[in-house]
Design a protein around this motif. Structure first.
Motif, short mmCIF file in Angstrom:
data_model
loop_
_atom_site.label_atom_id
_atom_site.label_comp_id
_atom_site.label_asym_id
_atom_site.label_seq_id
_atom_site.Cartn_x
_atom_site.Cartn_y
_atom_site.Cartn_z
N SER A 1 0.84 -1.19 0.00
CA SER A 1 0.00 0.00 0.00
C SER A 1 0.87 1.23 0.00
CB SER A 1 -0.92 -0.01 1.22
OG SER A 1 -0.19 -0.28 2.39
N GLN A 2 0.24 2.38 -0.18
CA GLN A 2 0.98 3.62 -0.33
C GLN A 2 0.83 4.50 0.90
OE1 GLN A 2 2.92 4.35 -3.06
NE2 GLN A 2 2.50 2.24 -3.62
N PHE A 3 1.85 5.33 1.12
CA PHE A 3 1.78 6.30 2.19
C PHE A 3 0.79 7.39 1.83
CE2 PHE A 3 5.58 4.14 3.17
CZ PHE A 3 5.87 4.38 4.50
N VAL B 1 1.77 0.62 7.16
CA VAL B 1 2.31 0.33 5.83
C VAL B 1 3.73 -0.24 5.94
CG1 VAL B 1 3.12 1.37 3.68
CG2 VAL B 1 0.88 1.98 4.58
N VAL B 2 4.54 0.35 6.81
CA VAL B 2 5.91 -0.13 6.97
C VAL B 2 5.91 -1.52 7.60
CG1 VAL B 2 8.15 0.29 8.06
CG2 VAL B 2 6.86 2.19 7.08
N LEU B 3 5.10 -1.71 8.62
CA LEU B 3 4.99 -3.04 9.24
C LEU B 3 4.56 -4.07 8.21
CD1 LEU B 3 3.19 -1.94 12.52
CD2 LEU B 3 5.47 -2.98 12.42
N ASP B 4 3.58 -3.70 7.39
CA ASP B 4 3.06 -4.58 6.34
C ASP B 4 4.18 -4.96 5.37
OD1 ASP B 4 1.48 -5.89 4.50
OD2 ASP B 4 -0.04 -4.32 4.40
N ALA C 1 11.64 5.54 5.49
CA ALA C 1 10.89 4.44 4.89
C ALA C 1 10.89 4.50 3.37
CB ALA C 1 9.45 4.46 5.41
N LEU C 2 10.64 5.68 2.81
CA LEU C 2 10.42 5.80 1.38
C LEU C 2 11.69 6.04 0.57
CD1 LEU C 2 7.17 7.96 1.37
CD2 LEU C 2 7.38 5.59 0.63
N ILE C 3 12.62 6.78 1.14
CA ILE C 3 13.79 7.20 0.37
C ILE C 3 15.05 6.45 0.78
CG2 ILE C 3 15.28 9.18 -0.19
CD1 ILE C 3 12.78 10.96 0.19
#
Length: 204
Positions: free
Chosen positions: A3-5, A149-152, A117-119
């Motif tokens: 999923s997306q942030f 989302v990060v846990l997922d 998380a994203l970069i």
């Protein structure tokens, strides 16, 4: 990731609300404090340049404000400019400086977490900052969502499901679809684990 942030950063230009961007300094100004007055002037000029999409000019003004009188607001906005300019590591340092001066600024923790998380692809560090943000803002659905989302993405489905549920409960509707997907994958995983366990028992 599954999923997306909601947004990369919680300030004007990324999020749907501007409440996470420090549009004015919260420091008190008195005639007897010329440094604070000058810092406020630089800060206000930086805000004007930010609103006019002059990122380099805004960064210069916010830095001058911080050099004149260091405040959490000034360093927070320095970080915002640095992120927009692609200076990710510098932005993290500035958000951390903002936290030194304003320890209860949950949005700085969220921004640091999102960048990790994203970069920077460092989910463990991201989780620690989401946890700090949730300690300060336990009812913020957006933070619960990004944390989930990060846990997922790390395969920690049980905890992710818990956080998606909290996101939904706190008004983040986009988490509903992710919650259903995560629950389905969790059930599948449990069924597979049970089947493996049964198979191992039969082999004995």
């Amino acid at each position: 990731m599954h999923s997306q942030f909601l947004s990369l950063s919680r300030f004007a230009g990324f999020s749907s609300t501007t409440r996470h961007y420090a549009s004015h300094s919260s420091d008190s100004v008195t005639a007897a404090d010329p440094e604070t007055i000058k810092a406020r002037e630089w800060f206000n000029e930086g805000t004007q340049k930010w609103n006019n999409d002059d990122l380099h000019g805004a960064l210069d003004c916010f830095e001058k404000s911080a050099w004149t009188k260091a405040t959490g607001d000034a360093y927070y906005n320095i970080a915002n400019c640095q992120l927009q300019l692609g200076r990710h590591e510098a932005a993290i340092k500035s958000w951390k400086k903002s936290l030194e001066l304003s320890p209860n600024r949950s949005d700085a923790h969220v921004n640091i977490a999102n960048v990790h998380a994203l970069i920077l692809k460092d989910p463990e560090t991201a989780l620690s900052h989401y946890e700090e943000a949730l300690r300060l803002e336990p009812n913020d659905g957006e933070i619960h969502y990004n944390y989930a989302v990060v846990l997922d993405s790390m395969g920690r489905l049980e905890k992710a499901v818990e956080e998606y549920k909290l996101a939904v409960q706190n008004g983040t509707a986009v988490a509903e679809k992710n919650l259903r997907n995560a629950m389905a994958r969790l059930l599948t995983k449990k069924a597979e684990d049970a089947a493996k366990g049964a198979g191992s028992g039969n082999e004995k």
